[in-house]
Design a protein around this motif. Structure first.
Motif, PDB file in Angstrom:
ATOM      1  N   THR A   1       0.826  -1.212   0.000  1.00 61.02           N
ATOM      2  CA  THR A   1       0.000   0.000   0.000  1.00 61.02           C
ATOM      3  C   THR A   1       0.856   1.256   0.000  1.00 61.02           C
ATOM      4  O   THR A   1       0.425   2.306  -0.494  1.00 61.02           O
ATOM      5  N   ALA A   2       2.071   1.166   0.545  1.00 56.14           N
ATOM      6  CA  ALA A   2       2.954   2.332   0.615  1.00 56.14           C
ATOM      7  C   ALA A   2       3.668   2.610  -0.701  1.00 56.14           C
ATOM      8  O   ALA A   2       4.304   3.657  -0.840  1.00 56.14           O
ATOM      9  N   ARG A   3       3.572   1.699  -1.670  1.00 51.93           N
ATOM     10  CA  ARG A   3       4.183   1.981  -2.967  1.00 51.93           C
ATOM     11  C   ARG A   3       3.538   3.228  -3.561  1.00 51.93           C
ATOM     12  O   ARG A   3       2.326   3.415  -3.465  1.00 51.93           O
ATOM     13  N   PRO A   4       4.325   4.092  -4.216  1.00 55.56           N
ATOM     14  CA  PRO A   4       3.755   5.341  -4.756  1.00 55.56           C
ATOM     15  C   PRO A   4       2.542   5.120  -5.649  1.00 55.56           C
ATOM     16  O   PRO A   4       1.555   5.852  -5.558  1.00 55.56           O
ATOM     17  N   ALA A   5       2.586   4.098  -6.501  1.00 53.88           N
ATOM     18  CA  ALA A   5       1.468   3.862  -7.423  1.00 53.88           C
ATOM     19  C   ALA A   5       0.187   3.560  -6.664  1.00 53.88           C
ATOM     20  O   ALA A   5      -0.907   3.978  -7.066  1.00 53.88           O
ATOM     21  N   VAL A   6       0.292   2.824  -5.549  1.00 59.38           N
ATOM     22  CA  VAL A   6      -0.890   2.465  -4.768  1.00 59.38           C
ATOM     23  C   VAL A   6      -1.289   3.600  -3.836  1.00 59.38           C
ATOM     24  O   VAL A   6      -2.468   3.958  -3.734  1.00 59.38           O
TER      25      VAL A   6
ATOM     26  N   VAL B   1      -0.010  -4.246  -7.989  1.00 57.96           N
ATOM     27  CA  VAL B   1      -0.029  -5.284  -6.950  1.00 57.96           C
ATOM     28  C   VAL B   1      -0.015  -6.662  -7.594  1.00 57.96           C
ATOM     29  O   VAL B   1      -0.421  -6.814  -8.746  1.00 57.96           O
ATOM     30  N   PRO B   2       0.446  -7.694  -6.870  1.00 61.32           N
ATOM     31  CA  PRO B   2       0.390  -9.067  -7.400  1.00 61.32           C
ATOM     32  C   PRO B   2      -1.054  -9.519  -7.598  1.00 61.32           C
ATOM     33  O   PRO B   2      -1.976  -9.014  -6.942  1.00 61.32           O
TER      34      PRO B   2
ATOM     35  N   LEU C   1      -0.464  13.652 -10.308  1.00 66.98           N
ATOM     36  CA  LEU C   1       0.808  13.987 -10.956  1.00 66.98           C
ATOM     37  C   LEU C   1       1.979  13.236 -10.326  1.00 66.98           C
ATOM     38  O   LEU C   1       3.018  13.053 -10.969  1.00 66.98           O
ATOM     39  N   PHE C   2       1.822  12.805  -9.074  1.00 67.90           N
ATOM     40  CA  PHE C   2       2.895  12.064  -8.398  1.00 67.90           C
ATOM     41  C   PHE C   2       2.881  10.576  -8.740  1.00 67.90           C
ATOM     42  O   PHE C   2       3.780   9.840  -8.337  1.00 67.90           O
ATOM     43  N   LEU C   3       1.855  10.121  -9.443  1.00 69.80           N
ATOM     44  CA  LEU C   3       1.802   8.712  -9.822  1.00 69.80           C
ATOM     45  C   LEU C   3       2.929   8.386 -10.789  1.00 69.80           C
ATOM     46  O   LEU C   3       3.239   9.189 -11.674  1.00 69.80           O
ATOM     47  N   PRO C   4       3.549   7.214 -10.651  1.00 72.18           N
ATOM     48  CA  PRO C   4       4.592   6.839 -11.614  1.00 72.18           C
ATOM     49  C   PRO C   4       4.020   6.758 -13.017  1.00 72.18           C
ATOM     50  O   PRO C   4       2.949   6.188 -13.232  1.00 72.18           O
TER      51      PRO C   4
END
Length: 579
Positions: free
Chosen positions: A264-269, A392-393, A460-463
């Motif tokens: 959940t801490a990944r930038p995309a999530v 996510v997997p 805008l911060f999403l990869p």
């Protein structure tokens, strides 16, 4: 928590799977707006005080918030179709309970059971990911995600028509009938997904998250009645913060958590979930403002004097436009990626609310606002599951989308509380009745615009997608999808599982274990004994094999982390003699 398969493969997904799952999502969303036409009459209908009557709505919200991530995780572990049917069944039971009573406590019980169906949305998205080819997945997930708005938009005029010409309990009988139909169609059309997550259900994590969510959402929904600065409101907010922090610490230490906070801490999530809250805020504002503006009498000087049914019909294009946006989203996302599509959707929402500030003087203008906002919210909602699924997997799809759906629900809850407070504080009293003002409506639209602006910054911060990266949900050919699967196989170990005499062993469980002893992948061998495991990163691994009638085997292997496959045949030591 990696994916594996069940003992029975899923049946071939028919072309009816997507519409059936989308229909289930629409039915579930109907629960959220079912009582909107009779909200003001609930105290009289239930013979209770207005503050007590609001629990009929609050209970559904709270149970839906609790059930969404929990049902998503249960679906990952025990079968998404199974949990989808369970969610719909609980909803039908709740609708029948509400249909047969006018007692406040029984009505709240029924509405609480109805809220549990909100888990159907992430479960449907997870089923689509597990069963559909890549070229069909984008538009399918977009339709499923938009079903939240579609069901809410279409329920308004239908519920208004029923409430105006029949006993209000008929609303619940209709909802129960739709739920039963969705269950039958799911049983007939939707196969079970073969994907399973490893581990067991995290009951302490579920209880902790449920407590934290209830403590957080309860003062949001009841703050206007209790007072935002009252000791009970502030105390519940403080308690929710403590509980959620302790829950987070506990989840980080659990081997198979309810919510994988590291993922959940990944930038995309993370940024997708934060943007989802803003989209939820913006979606609910129009649902609160336009129906009231349309139904206010013309004697106010700004009310449009429409009936309940006509007001519902003028707002209905909000949901219809969201539904028709799904195929448009698929093409845009295939070309530019879901991040760009989310940003485009947020820009259209901002334009819709900006235009709405000056389009409140005629009924047809409400139609224009509904179409504009429907297009923007449809694009935004459609982008969210694609962003989550891409980060996510597969074994965590249900839980991750459940959390994302929860974020949208939190957004609508915050929107309901804030806009309700704004409209109440800007209202003026006419004949002893508080009437919302045009100033309050415009301030509400400005709040929605501000929420969209925050959502844009977060998006805008999403990869972004790298130039060399292939679109994940491209509307391409079967050959493209097969090529991607082949490339996935190359980046790992492949070989055959063989018996001591060299014969292939089918349906042997092959597990990949990393240097820390954590499972990094799992699969079942094919009829010819063949298997393929993708490696998450360069390093040393242990490949373990178990098969019925054979002794287990563990073999060490190293992968360089590049696209070159490592051939590794696994010969089981010998057969065991069964007792």
């Amino acid at each position: 928590m990696t994916q594996t398969t069940t003992d029975r493969p899923a049946g071939r997904a028919s072309g009816a799977v997507v519409p059936v799952l989308a229909f289930a999502g629409i039915v579930v969303a109907v629960m959220q707006t079912l009582l909107v036409p009779v909200i003001k009459d609930l105290p009289q209908l239930l013979d209770t005080a207005p503050s007590n009557a609001t629990w009929v709505l609050t209970s559904t919200l709270l149970s839906g918030a609790v059930a969404t991530p929990i049902m998503g995780r249960l679906g990952d572990l025990y079968g998404k179709r199974r949990m989808l049917i369970l969610s719909l069944s609980v909803m039908v039971v709740g609708a029948l309970v509400s249909a047969l009573t006018s007692d406040l406590l029984l009505m709240i019980t029924g509405r609480t059971l109805q809220g549990f169906a909100m888990g159907a949305i992430p479960l449907g998205i997870g089923l689509m990911r597990d069963m559909l080819p890549r070229e069909k997945l984008g538009s399918a997930m977009a339709l499923m995600s938009s079903s939240i708005g579609v069901g809410g938009g279409l329920a308004l005029p239908a519920a208004a028509l029923v409430a105006q010409h029949s006993d209000w309990h008929a609303l619940f009988y209709g909802a129960a009938g739709l739920g039963a139909l969705a269950i039958v169609l799911t049983l007939l059309v939707v196969p079970e997904s073969p994907m399973r997550a490893e581990g067991s259900f995290d009951l302490p994590g579920a209880l902790g998250l449920s407590a934290g969510l209830v403590l957080f959402l309860l003062p949001i929904t009841k703050g206007s009645d209790w007072g935002w600065a009252s000791s009970i409101t502030l105390g519940l907010f403080a308690a929710s913060a403590v509980v959620l922090v302790l829950w987070g610490v506990m989840e980080l230490r659990v081997k198979a958590p309810l919510v994988d906070l590291r993922t959940t801490a990944r930038p995309a999530v993370l940024f997708t979930n934060l943007a989802s809250i803003m989209v939820g805020v913006s979606f609910y504002v129009v649902s609160l403002v336009l129906p009231q503006l349309l139904q206010l009498p013309t004697s106010t000087g700004y009310g449009l004097g429409q009936s309940m049914v006509v007001a519902g019909l003028l707002v209905a294009p909000l949901g219809l436009t969201m539904m028709f946006t799904a195929p448009v989203y698929a093409r845009l996302s295939a070309k530019y990626g879901p991040k760009v599509t989310l940003i485009l959707g947020l820009l259209i929402i901002a334009i819709g609310y900006g235009a709405g500030l000056g389009l409140m003087s005629a009924a047809w203008q409400s139609l224009v606002i509904s179409v504009l906002l429907g297009a923007g919210i449809g694009l935004a909602y459609s982008s969210l599951p694609a962003l989550i699924v891409g980060a996510v997997p597969a074994s965590e799809t249900g839980a991750a989308n459940g959390l994302n759906t929860l974020m949208r629900s939190i957004g609508t809850s915050v929107s309901s509380a804030v806009i309700g407070m704004v409209l109440a504080n800007t209202a003026h009293t006419v004949g002893g009745v508080e009437i919302p003002t045009m100033h309050g409506f415009r301030v509400s639209f400005l709040i929605a615009t501000a929420a969209v602006a925050v959502g844009l910054v977060l998006a805008l911060f999403l990869p972004g997608r790298r130039p060399s990266e292939k679109p994940q949900l491209r509307a391409g050919s079967e050959e493209d999808a097969a090529l991607e699967r082949a490339e996935q196989v190359l980046r790992g170990f492949r070989g055959r599982v063989l018996a001591a005499d060299g014969a292939p062993v089918a349906r042997a469980r092959v597990t990949l274990i990393d240097r820390r002893g954590r499972q990094a992948g799992a699969t079942l061998s094919a009829e010819d004994g063949g298997y393929a495991l993708t490696v998450p990163a360069q390093g040393s691994y242990v490949v373990a094999v178990r098969a019925s009638g054979h002794e287990p085997l563990a073999s060490s292997a190293t992968h360089a982390g590049d696209d070159r496959p490592v051939d590794l045949d696994l010969s089981l030591p010998g057969e065991t003699v069964s007792a």
